[in-house]
Design a protein around this motif. Structure first.
Motif, PDB file in Angstrom:
ATOM      1  N   THR A  51     143.774 -43.621   1.308  1.00 24.74           N
ATOM      2  CA  THR A  51     142.322 -43.709   1.370  1.00 24.74           C
ATOM      3  C   THR A  51     141.822 -44.439   0.137  1.00 24.74           C
ATOM      4  O   THR A  51     142.131 -44.063  -0.998  1.00 24.74           O
ATOM      5  CB  THR A  51     141.687 -42.316   1.444  1.00 24.74           C
ATOM      6  OG1 THR A  51     142.061 -41.698   2.680  1.00 24.74           O
ATOM      7  CG2 THR A  51     140.161 -42.399   1.380  1.00 24.74           C
ATOM      8  N   HIS A  64     141.964 -45.092   5.542  1.00 25.92           N
ATOM      9  CA  HIS A  64     140.511 -45.063   5.593  1.00 25.92           C
ATOM     10  C   HIS A  64     139.957 -45.785   4.376  1.00 25.92           C
ATOM     11  O   HIS A  64     140.585 -45.808   3.309  1.00 25.92           O
ATOM     12  CB  HIS A  64     139.976 -43.619   5.610  1.00 25.92           C
ATOM     13  CG  HIS A  64     140.344 -42.873   6.850  1.00 25.92           C
ATOM     14  ND1 HIS A  64     141.397 -41.981   6.892  1.00 25.92           N
ATOM     15  CD2 HIS A  64     139.812 -42.903   8.101  1.00 25.92           C
ATOM     16  CE1 HIS A  64     141.497 -41.483   8.112  1.00 25.92           C
ATOM     17  NE2 HIS A  64     140.555 -42.025   8.866  1.00 25.92           N
ATOM     18  N   ARG A  72     134.324 -45.490   6.446  1.00 24.17           N
ATOM     19  CA  ARG A  72     133.456 -44.329   6.283  1.00 24.17           C
ATOM     20  C   ARG A  72     132.273 -44.727   5.393  1.00 24.17           C
ATOM     21  O   ARG A  72     132.366 -44.663   4.159  1.00 24.17           O
ATOM     22  CB  ARG A  72     134.228 -43.173   5.653  1.00 24.17           C
ATOM     23  CG  ARG A  72     135.523 -42.777   6.406  1.00 24.17           C
ATOM     24  CD  ARG A  72     135.211 -41.988   7.654  1.00 24.17           C
ATOM     25  NE  ARG A  72     136.388 -41.658   8.428  1.00 24.17           N
ATOM     26  CZ  ARG A  72     137.206 -40.623   8.181  1.00 24.17           C
ATOM     27  NH1 ARG A  72     136.979 -39.833   7.141  1.00 24.17           N
ATOM     28  NH2 ARG A  72     138.237 -40.379   8.967  1.00 24.17           N
ATOM     29  N   ALA A  83     133.046 -36.124   0.408  1.00 22.79           N
ATOM     30  CA  ALA A  83     133.003 -35.508   1.732  1.00 22.79           C
ATOM     31  C   ALA A  83     133.374 -36.500   2.825  1.00 22.79           C
ATOM     32  O   ALA A  83     134.054 -36.155   3.800  1.00 22.79           O
ATOM     33  CB  ALA A  83     131.606 -34.935   1.993  1.00 22.79           C
ATOM     34  N   GLU A 108     137.131 -36.913   3.684  1.00 22.25           N
ATOM     35  CA  GLU A 108     137.805 -35.826   4.398  1.00 22.25           C
ATOM     36  C   GLU A 108     139.226 -35.622   3.884  1.00 22.25           C
ATOM     37  O   GLU A 108     140.155 -35.358   4.647  1.00 22.25           O
ATOM     38  CB  GLU A 108     137.804 -36.088   5.908  1.00 22.25           C
ATOM     39  CG  GLU A 108     136.413 -36.135   6.521  1.00 22.25           C
ATOM     40  CD  GLU A 108     136.454 -36.352   8.018  1.00 22.25           C
ATOM     41  OE1 GLU A 108     137.542 -36.603   8.568  1.00 22.25           O
ATOM     42  OE2 GLU A 108     135.378 -36.291   8.648  1.00 22.25           O
ATOM     43  N   GLY A 109     139.386 -35.770   2.602  1.00 21.56           N
ATOM     44  CA  GLY A 109     140.695 -35.615   1.967  1.00 21.56           C
ATOM     45  C   GLY A 109     140.705 -36.358   0.653  1.00 21.56           C
ATOM     46  O   GLY A 109     139.681 -36.925   0.235  1.00 21.56           O
TER      47      GLY A 109
END
Length: 362
Positions: free
Chosen positions: A172, A197, A220, A237, A240-241
């Protein structure tokens, strides 16, 4: 040949006849087919960015061209080859700490300035002299649209930062400055490299929406409020990780607090790569808490431009269509409309907007 010349800061570029460049040993002369015009070019030519150009100078930051002359030490390049010309020139007499100039654009330190005086002129001309090692053959399908392939010069910059940070498939990434010209290129490049992501913070709703529409759920978006705690919580947030890596590509006008907010979302043992312009025009210095860096074992590094092999890697990403240039919004201008091109680029600096000069077609 015809060339666009910056005669003095604050004056329009002047298109005029100049002597054809002559290649010495270790150099190549290229007919310039497509030269990118960055959105901030007007800031450079006006003097507001305080770049160390020495007028009169032919500006330009590389481009796509066709080889018209090669020096005696070139063993593979041939006259007629379609090539990418990289503007990042390094001195040859220090392998560990070379001086660097961006040909026709900028330089670093006294050594970089001396190098810039030798390779003074850039790509806003019909012909350009380039070091042999800065010329990279392009695949055959680049012949169909050299102007679109000149976008390579935008993508290879964040690619250098992603390589420096060691981005791995599935990770990410957070791109600070994601809605800008370079930031959006970082998003596309990271996804082409296999990022799981990409967090894309920004204030421009339309640009955030464009990124989400183009790339789908792997992107995101986070709309920033300007409050550090609120924005950091929102970015965290959205991931998500854990956020494995942050790359900063904010422009000089951005406040350092925005860069700090993004950087401090990275996980323990994470990496932060700084490539933007924060602080270049003054303002509050960029500061990160020493205890936070130390106790979380965070790696923070700067990266100016990219290493030479990044050019080859970027050509491969585009040729394989892992990075797709088809959605680029492209506007071309002939050389004699160079000032129109500079004005247009300044007004069209959003995600995937490209302004390109086509000198050889003028």
């Amino acid at each position: 040949m015809q060339a666009a010349v910056l005669t003095e800061f604050g004056a329009p570029l002047t298109v005029r006849e100049t002597p054809d460049p002559v290649a010495g040993g270790g150099e190549v002369v290229v007919e310039v087919l497509a030269a990118p015009v960055p959105p901030y070019a007007e800031e450079v030519f006006s003097g507001r960015r305080n770049y160390p150009l020495e007028p009169p100078v032919v500006p330009g930051i590389g481009g796509v061209g066709r080889v018209v002359h090669v020096g005696p030490d070139a063993t593979r390049l041939r006259v007629g080859d379609l090539v990418w010309c990289d503007c990042t020139v390094r001195s040859r007499d220090d392998a560990l700490d070379p001086d660097i100039t961006l040909q026709g654009w900028s330089s670093r330190g006294d050594g970089g300035a001396r190098l810039a005086r030798h390779l003074h002129d850039g790509s806003f001309a019909e012909l350009m002299r380039v070091p042999t090692e800065n010329v990279y053959p392009l695949p055959a399908d680049a012949e169909d649209d050299p102007a679109r392939w000149s976008s390579l010069g935008v993508y290879v910059i964040p690619y250098g930062g992603l390589l420096a940070g060691g981005l791995e498939a599935g990770e990410t990434l957070l791109v600070s400055g994601a809605t800008g010209n370079l930031g959006s290129a970082a998003v596309a490049t990271a996804l082409a490299m296999g990022a799981g992501h990409v967090i894309t913070p920004g204030r421009n709703r339309a640009a955030l929406g464009l990124l989400a529409d183009r790339f789908g759920p792997r992107v995101r978006p986070v709309e920033l409020t300007g409050d550090e705690d609120t924005d950091r919580a929102a970015m965290t947030a959205a991931a998500e990780g854990p956020i494995d890596m942050v790359i900063d590509l904010l422009p000089p006008a951005a406040p350092s607090s925005v860069a700090r907010t993004a950087a401090m979302t990275v996980r323990q043992y994470g990496r932060v790569v700084l490539m933007g312009g924060v602080g270049m025009l003054g303002g509050t210095d960029f500061a990160l808490p020493y205890p936070w860096i130390m106790r979380n074992s965070v790696t923070v590094r700067g990266q100016w431009m990219y290493p030479r092999p990044a050019n080859v890697g970027m050509i491969r990403l585009i040729a394989s269509r892992a990075l797709d240039l088809d959605p680029e919004r492209l506007r071309t201008f002939p050389l004699d409309a160079v000032n129109d091109a500079v004005e247009y680029a300044a007004a069209h600096g959003g995600p995937f907007d490209r302004t390109v000069l086509t000198p050889a077609a003028a």
